[in-house]
Design a protein around this motif. Structure first.
Motif, mmCIF file in Angstrom:
data_model
loop_
_atom_site.group_PDB
_atom_site.id
_atom_site.type_symbol
_atom_site.label_atom_id
_atom_site.label_comp_id
_atom_site.label_asym_id
_atom_site.label_seq_id
_atom_site.Cartn_x
_atom_site.Cartn_y
_atom_site.Cartn_z
ATOM 1 N N TYR A 1 2.837 -22.057 5.474
ATOM 2 C CA TYR A 1 3.454 -21.269 4.402
ATOM 3 C C TYR A 1 4.962 -21.458 4.445
ATOM 4 C CZ TYR A 1 -0.989 -19.021 3.529
ATOM 5 O OH TYR A 1 -2.287 -18.794 3.202
ATOM 6 N N GLY A 2 5.612 -21.349 3.294
ATOM 7 C CA GLY A 2 7.053 -21.545 3.237
ATOM 8 C C GLY A 2 7.791 -20.269 2.886
ATOM 9 N N VAL A 3 7.347 -19.159 3.445
ATOM 10 C CA VAL A 3 7.957 -17.873 3.098
ATOM 11 C C VAL A 3 7.973 -16.958 4.320
ATOM 12 C CG1 VAL A 3 5.815 -16.715 2.406
ATOM 13 C CG2 VAL A 3 7.956 -16.073 1.322
ATOM 14 N N GLY A 4 9.045 -16.164 4.423
ATOM 15 C CA GLY A 4 9.132 -15.160 5.481
ATOM 16 C C GLY A 4 9.157 -13.759 4.889
ATOM 17 N N PHE A 5 8.683 -12.785 5.657
ATOM 18 C CA PHE A 5 8.634 -11.395 5.173
ATOM 19 C C PHE A 5 9.394 -10.483 6.128
ATOM 20 C CE2 PHE A 5 4.085 -11.642 3.133
ATOM 21 C CZ PHE A 5 4.581 -12.470 2.155
ATOM 22 N N LEU A 6 10.007 -9.447 5.597
ATOM 23 C CA LEU A 6 10.315 -8.249 6.385
ATOM 24 C C LEU A 6 9.320 -7.192 5.927
ATOM 25 C CD1 LEU A 6 14.222 -8.057 6.445
ATOM 26 C CD2 LEU A 6 12.671 -8.830 8.248
ATOM 27 N N VAL A 7 8.590 -6.631 6.866
ATOM 28 C CA VAL A 7 7.555 -5.659 6.523
ATOM 29 C C VAL A 7 7.951 -4.304 7.084
ATOM 30 C CG1 VAL A 7 5.098 -5.091 6.721
ATOM 31 C CG2 VAL A 7 5.830 -7.490 6.736
ATOM 32 N N ILE A 8 8.005 -3.275 6.220
ATOM 33 C CA ILE A 8 8.218 -1.919 6.740
ATOM 34 C C ILE A 8 7.016 -1.064 6.398
ATOM 35 C CG2 ILE A 8 10.745 -2.027 6.592
ATOM 36 C CD1 ILE A 8 10.496 -0.170 4.100
ATOM 37 N N GLY A 9 6.849 -0.019 7.179
ATOM 38 C CA GLY A 9 5.734 0.866 6.928
ATOM 39 C C GLY A 9 5.756 2.000 7.924
ATOM 40 N N GLN A 10 4.934 2.972 7.672
ATOM 41 C CA GLN A 10 4.819 4.057 8.624
ATOM 42 C C GLN A 10 3.348 4.368 8.825
ATOM 43 O OE1 GLN A 10 6.650 7.595 7.090
ATOM 44 N NE2 GLN A 10 5.944 7.226 4.991
ATOM 45 N N ASP A 11 3.005 4.625 10.086
ATOM 46 C CA ASP A 11 1.640 5.024 10.371
ATOM 47 C C ASP A 11 1.678 6.059 11.486
ATOM 48 O OD1 ASP A 11 2.160 3.532 12.680
ATOM 49 O OD2 ASP A 11 1.126 1.759 11.901
ATOM 50 N N LYS A 12 0.591 6.335 12.148
ATOM 51 C CA LYS A 12 0.550 7.378 13.163
ATOM 52 C C LYS A 12 1.613 7.209 14.239
ATOM 53 C CE LYS A 12 -4.354 8.453 12.731
ATOM 54 N NZ LYS A 12 -5.683 8.204 13.318
ATOM 55 N N THR A 13 2.018 5.973 14.456
ATOM 56 C CA THR A 13 3.000 5.732 15.508
ATOM 57 C C THR A 13 4.419 5.717 14.970
ATOM 58 O OG1 THR A 13 2.812 3.352 15.194
ATOM 59 C CG2 THR A 13 1.313 4.353 16.792
ATOM 60 N N GLY A 14 4.629 6.181 13.732
ATOM 61 C CA GLY A 14 5.971 6.291 13.191
ATOM 62 C C GLY A 14 6.353 5.154 12.281
ATOM 63 N N ASN B 1 -11.753 4.346 5.748
ATOM 64 C CA ASN B 1 -11.235 5.566 5.139
ATOM 65 C C ASN B 1 -9.896 5.994 5.717
ATOM 66 O OD1 ASN B 1 -11.403 7.575 3.241
ATOM 67 N ND2 ASN B 1 -12.418 9.011 4.643
ATOM 68 N N ARG B 2 -9.031 5.031 6.003
ATOM 69 C CA ARG B 2 -7.693 5.365 6.504
ATOM 70 C C ARG B 2 -6.750 4.207 6.196
ATOM 71 N NH1 ARG B 2 -7.704 3.335 12.800
ATOM 72 N NH2 ARG B 2 -8.338 1.275 12.135
ATOM 73 N N PRO B 3 -5.443 4.493 6.140
ATOM 74 C CA PRO B 3 -4.501 3.402 5.927
ATOM 75 C C PRO B 3 -4.523 2.449 7.113
ATOM 76 C CG PRO B 3 -3.339 5.478 6.318
ATOM 77 C CD PRO B 3 -4.789 5.809 6.208
ATOM 78 N N ILE B 4 -4.338 1.180 6.849
ATOM 79 C CA ILE B 4 -4.336 0.186 7.906
ATOM 80 C C ILE B 4 -3.079 0.341 8.750
ATOM 81 C CG2 ILE B 4 -3.140 -1.589 6.560
ATOM 82 C CD1 ILE B 4 -5.093 -3.636 7.780
ATOM 83 N N ASP C 1 0.876 -1.165 0.000
ATOM 84 C CA ASP C 1 0.000 0.000 0.000
ATOM 85 C C ASP C 1 0.918 1.222 0.000
ATOM 86 O OD1 ASP C 1 -2.123 1.709 0.178
ATOM 87 O OD2 ASP C 1 -2.939 0.883 2.027
ATOM 88 N N ASP C 2 0.359 2.421 -0.052
ATOM 89 C CA ASP C 2 1.182 3.620 -0.054
ATOM 90 C C ASP C 2 2.198 3.636 1.079
ATOM 91 O OD1 ASP C 2 0.222 4.787 -2.277
ATOM 92 O OD2 ASP C 2 -0.671 6.531 -1.287
ATOM 93 N N HIS C 3 1.787 3.076 2.217
ATOM 94 C CA HIS C 3 2.639 3.215 3.406
ATOM 95 C C HIS C 3 3.305 1.923 3.836
ATOM 96 C CE1 HIS C 3 -1.073 1.520 4.770
ATOM 97 N NE2 HIS C 3 -0.689 1.476 6.028
ATOM 98 N N VAL C 4 3.153 0.875 3.067
ATOM 99 C CA VAL C 4 3.719 -0.416 3.484
ATOM 100 C C VAL C 4 4.356 -1.136 2.314
ATOM 101 C CG1 VAL C 4 3.223 -2.667 4.526
ATOM 102 C CG2 VAL C 4 1.915 -0.670 5.231
ATOM 103 N N GLY C 5 5.507 -1.779 2.587
ATOM 104 C CA GLY C 5 6.166 -2.619 1.600
ATOM 105 C C GLY C 5 6.802 -3.817 2.274
ATOM 106 N N ILE C 6 7.110 -4.853 1.478
ATOM 107 C CA ILE C 6 7.703 -6.053 2.061
ATOM 108 C C ILE C 6 8.881 -6.542 1.239
ATOM 109 C CG2 ILE C 6 5.523 -6.854 3.041
ATOM 110 C CD1 ILE C 6 5.356 -8.885 0.755
ATOM 111 N N ALA C 7 9.778 -7.279 1.908
ATOM 112 C CA ALA C 7 10.807 -8.056 1.225
ATOM 113 C C ALA C 7 10.584 -9.499 1.616
ATOM 114 C CB ALA C 7 12.195 -7.589 1.652
ATOM 115 N N ALA D 1 -5.333 -4.114 3.175
ATOM 116 C CA ALA D 1 -5.012 -2.692 3.164
ATOM 117 C C ALA D 1 -6.089 -1.906 2.416
ATOM 118 C CB ALA D 1 -3.645 -2.476 2.521
ATOM 119 N N MET D 2 -6.511 -2.455 1.280
ATOM 120 C CA MET D 2 -7.523 -1.772 0.489
ATOM 121 C C MET D 2 -8.834 -1.710 1.251
ATOM 122 S SD MET D 2 -8.849 -2.706 -3.329
ATOM 123 C CE MET D 2 -7.458 -3.850 -3.435
ATOM 124 N N SER D 3 -9.157 -2.794 1.908
ATOM 125 C CA SER D 3 -10.389 -2.875 2.675
ATOM 126 C C SER D 3 -10.406 -1.821 3.772
ATOM 127 C CB SER D 3 -10.524 -4.272 3.272
ATOM 128 O OG SER D 3 -11.519 -4.305 4.236
#
Lengths: 283, 283, 283, 283, 283, 283, 283
Positions: free
Chosen positions: A128-141, A100-103, A67-73, A92-94
């Protein structure tokens, strides 16, 4: 001589209280190429080795925009990653449509962790056979999370997953106390140094195999980034300026040679402390 | 001496984090006759050996038209291919009816990749035993994708699947940098040369056993192709002009004999680098 | 010494990418008595050995009428054949009621091929244990298809299935190039010759054990056939005139003794070429 | 030494293309006492040995009336027989209520054959363990069918099922050519002779252990049979007149001693011809 | 040495066409204490040994009233008996409510036989582990049925089930021909003699361990029985008068010592005649 | 050496007609601490050893109130007990709401017995691992039932379940004939004596570890009990007066030492009489 | 040598009446770091070692707030804990919305115990691998419960779960009699002393690794706690004042050295008393 039932059924405990199938799923994560994540007070970034499936393909995606504020590796089974990241996008879309706000980032991470936990407990599907690093920013930084197939998710200052990620982690543990106040440029340089540690002996970071994902305000080298600093992935040319800022490998190794003896033991001892740690299954 | 449970259950990880059943499904793909795909800036093409089931049948289809702008070549279980290609046609038709536009090629490929991933994770169905090369053109130009039973799909500059496809890949890797700017005629010639590499010693490409699939504007040798250059398959007579344009086998081998030593190793080494590659399951 | 799981579960690949249960189902087809199919430009015909279950029964049906324009000959489990042929009749009837036209032959064949493919992929049912030769005529002329339990179906110029069908195929391969322009009478004679090849040493074709199925205009020996030449089965007396037209066995063998050496090898070699043929599962 | 999976799962083919569970179900049929069926141009009859479960019970039913025009004799698991015969009654009643006519005999037989086929292909239920001889008369005259647990059903001139039915079949094969024109009285006498062949050495046919089922016009010894000659079962006194008409055992054996050598071989050889017979599973 | 699959799966035939699980269920019946049933022209009666679960309990029920006109005696798993007898009560009540009449006894018995048959054929439930003797009277007079877990039910003149029931059967077979015309008092005396045969050496029939179930008009020793003679159970004091009427054990044995040699063999041989008896599964 | 399938599948009979899993469930009951139940003409009482999970917990409940007129004592898996007792409460409450009356005790016991029987016959759930003593009073007076995981329930004069319950039973069998006319105070004293027999050598009944459950009019030592004498549990202080009324252990043993030799054998022999007892599965 | 089926199937009893899978799930709890709970007349508190997943993460949550009046500490699989605690939150929220009051603590605990019991009895899901200490206050005062994966839940005066919790329990057993009247400050000091016992030799309680959960009125060191004293977690700085109040380790050990010999045996003997304890499965 006989069938070892503990490790082939997802939902069976071994006499030691372990779930072998879940641990094997974590092995699949370790077979993916390494990804590194770091967080400062203002930014969260990802760095990853793009994977080539031979020369005939362009390098494959290791990072995905959710989403605009989140990405993964990702590291592990790419088909599982595609399924889970699509699920994240729907979540995120939901949120945007219903509330009416980013998740919030932690809620997004929890949603896939819950989804993954089910596959460790109920019959009918492998973990599942996959791991993620998730970064993002929201109201808490800015935030950095690791998601593992065991259904666990933790917030980190800095983290690495995938093949030889232990080497990257060693670098991060040495320097992570300074990350909080780093500029974005310094944070990326630290990330690239950590990622380089996970390389095979004869490999180099290049503009072709290195991706940088950023959540937060634009660096001095970036253009056209919206004020909010939504998630973007740098590949190719834009990566070059950061690669050039790295300390050459030999220099870095010389520096590192000073202290390792003292620091390594506590580190090496860590996994041995199993037994008074909650069971987060092998990661 | 005992039942090896890791390789007979679809949804069980081995202790090394591998899914054996999925890997065996990839073996089924390798038993199909070879297909080759190439992409230039203007065209995407497929070349395949038509399969005969004895002399009593006409040669069997190796290529299928999915929609005006998309076609596939298959390798593996033909009954699985029929089922999956019918699914693709439904997806494509649905896009035209609901959104009034051709389905983007990458979305079409994702739809079968998702369908295939389910069979690698849930109980009740084996993985599909067929691989596809998918070509098509949409707003973003011509595309070439490989779909594998593991649920993975990648975009390629050029690719080969099926029996002895490694030989074809070796040819493609030597020449793929020039493909982008090739004319359609040159692209087809390269494809035929690659396909010839996958032939058994005593076989020849003929107008009877060779199919050419094309997405993009008409070549100088084609007639009655609509302006848009929708997907068409050339078989029989129309193939002859392209076969004649090939460099005779002996000549080609003589040329190839110059450089292989230097190039082969990196190539041969590639599969050995397992461990720092995301796990796309054996392909 | 241990349970070989690859061959007892329908939906499990062997390490070589094979589906053993499907291959065993094909063995069931080979245990049925032989049936032969041929196609000219105007006709498609079936010839089969009626099966007796001892002298106490009349000979059993080997051919079934599906619709005015379609008929089949079977080899394998007769109870499976009854179930599948009933399904074909429903499909055909449904086409006439919904679309007000006879169902195209290839669509009818696809419908059972799809049905059979499901049993090779999903749990809960074994594959069908019966093969069909399907003949019919539609707007595109006369057709001959083979349906196999693997879910494959191919169009043929001429084909044979069942016990010792290889001998019949050898005959057909020698002569099939002339079939296209044959009169119906000649086509039937060729079919009877091929069928005779599949007989045990001491058996003869008689009016009691031979069935002839015809789709296409009436032969000179037939009466009361509607103009369109809908599918009919000749048994008993009407068969006699065709049996009499055959070249006596000894004569035929003498003729055949001239060339076999040259032709047999390519034939015998065909199955050995596995590896560059799409996997149609053992047929 | 290891689990033979081919014979314990209903829906698994052996490598030879056989369904062992279905064949074992046919063994259950062979453990029932013998029943014999014969057909003339005007009548179809059944003859069976009533089974006693010790002296404390009256003899048990071996024949059941299904509808006015249809009756059956059973061999095998009696609880399965009860279930299947109830199903036949429902089918027959439904035909009378919906179509206002008796159900054609072949349709009735097909309905249980289809029901039985499902149990040979799908998981969840074993095959039925009972065989039927079904007689009846409809617009097309009198009929005799055998139903087997394999889901097969065949029409016969004369047939025998159950223990030592081979001996009865041998008798029937010797004489069946004369059955078509027999009077009902003669047909019954032939049937009793055949049934006697299946007796153990020291057993005799008596009015207590012999049932006769008849579909067709009344014999000279019957009273109160409706004009149509609906299915009825003769037991006790009414059987006596037919038993008395039999050729004494010793006389019959003396007669039979003349020709057996010549006739037995073809008979004994019949089962050995497997391979060019449709697979009707062991019957 | 290996897993014998034929005897642990309910729905699997052994190569001999047997259902082992069903036979083992019949063993459970043989572990219950004996029950005896007899029938005259006017009465059907049950006699059973009440079972004590130690001295702390009153003797347990061996007989249950199902409806005014039907009662049962059980041998085997009592929890299964409770479930099945409740089902019978519902069937009986339903008949009275829907059809306004008592359910015919044979229909009631068929209803549980059908229910039991399902458990011998479908997956998901074991066969019932209990056998019944069912007595009752309806328009067709008094009846005695045996219900077995195999799904079979037979009508008997006299029968015994449970532990050492063979001894009781031997008595019954010696005398059953006289039962039809017995008075109720004589019938009960015969029943008690038969039941005594099934006792262990050191046990005696007493008013505490003997139950008598009666369907039919009152005996001279009974009071307050409705005219119709609905099913009632005699226990305690009312049983005494019948116990006193018995021939003392020693006397009876002396009498029996006269003929056994002649009669025992046919009896002992009966089970050996398997092979020409319909398969009623081990009973 | 091989997998013994009879004892790991709930719904499989052993060749001896036994259900091993059900018998193992009964073992779970024997691992719970003992509970004792007694019944006089006016009262039914329970006595149980409260279980401590170490000193850190208050003693755990061994008795539960189900409704005003019914209470239970448990032995076995406490989580199963909680589930089943909640079910009993619902049944009781439902009776009060629907029929406006307390549920009869035997009906309440039947409801859980039926529920438990299902788990001994159908797949998908193990048998319950808990046994109950149920006391209550209804229109027919006070009752004592034992419920076992096999789905059986019996009414008793007195009974004991759980660890070393055999010792308590021995006491009860010696004295049960006098219970019917006991006062509540005497009945409790008998119960305490029986419970003491089940104690380990070094344990004593105290006001901390002893619970007394009573259904019936108040004893002289109770206050505030409603006229009807609804079910109540005495713990702590109120128990003391009853403990003091007991005969000291040494005295009791001296008394008991007089007769045991004579009485023990019949007792010890009881379980050996298996074979002529209905199968109530090991209890 | 053979497959031990008792310990790999959730719902199978061993011959000793044990459920091995449930016991193995309890092992997973023992691998989590220790948590300690204590209760006075006015407060219930939790103390836990926060878990670090290496230095790169902030310490992970060991305590969760469920509602204003309830909180938990966990040991075991954290992903299971997240799922179960979310379920508890829903139950608590539902009570507030439907009944307009906080849910009673024992009802909340029962809700997850029932949920967990299902996984020990039915197929399809493994038992949960996490244990909870639950504290809360409601109308009946402060409470401390332990929830175990076996589906059991007990109320305690004081309790410890997780790795080396036995050491903490030993401390608690020595002092728990004084807890009831402790001030909150003293209660916390006791809790910290107990938690310290569970530490590895070389570890210390610090403000970084120690969490304190409190339900009840504010301590003298707390600010801003609402009058009701809703559940709160103290971490970091606020913990320091309590850590400082502890008796130094060496002093404590010196004190403890006085009495252990006498007290240890009864303690050590406790688990050996298995056999007369209801089966709460290994905890």
């Amino acid at each position: 001589m006989y069938r070892n039932t503990y490790d082939s059924d997802n939902t069976v405990f071994s006499p030691q209280g372990r779930l072998h199938q879940v641990e094997y799923a974590l092995e699949a994560v370790k077979q993916g190429s390494a990804a590194v994540g770091l967080r400062s007070k203002t930014h969260a970034i990802l760095l990853a080795l793009k994977r080539s499936t031979g020369e005939l393909a362009s390098y494959q995606q290791k990072m995905y925009r959710i989403d605009d504020h989140v990405g993964i590796a990702i590291a592990g089974l790419t088909s599982d990653a595609r399924v889970l990241s699509n699920f994240m996008r729907q979540q995120a879309m939901s949120s945007r449509m219903v509330f009416n706000r980013p998740i919030p980032v932690n809620r997004l991470v929890s949603s896939i962790a819950d989804k993954a936990q089910v596959n460790t407990q109920e019959y009918g599907r492998r973990p599942y056979g996959v791991g993620f690093l998730v970064i993002g920013q929201d109201k808490t930084g800015p935030h950095l999370y690791e998601f593992a197939p065991s259904g666990n998710s933790y917030e980190y200052y800095a983290m690495s997953i995938g093949a030889r990620s232990q080497s990257a982690k060693t670098y991060l543990e040495k320097h992570f106390e300074s990350f909080a106040d780093c500029t974005l440029e310094d944070l990326i340089r630290h990330g690239l140094h950590a990622l380089r540690e996970s390389l095979q002996q004869d490999k180099e970071l290049t503009i072709n195999n290195t991706s940088i994902g950023i959540a937060g305000p634009a660096s001095v080298h970036e253009k056209d980034v919206p004020a909010g600093g939504s998630f973007r992935i740098l590949e190719g040319e834009p990566v070059e300026v950061f690669l050039k800022s790295m300390v050459p490998k030999e220099t870095a190794e010389a520096q590192a040679a000073e202290a390792p003896a003292a620091e390594a033991p506590p580190d090496g001892a860590a996994p041995a402390q199993a037994g008074d740690q909650d069971v987060s299954m092998a990661e």
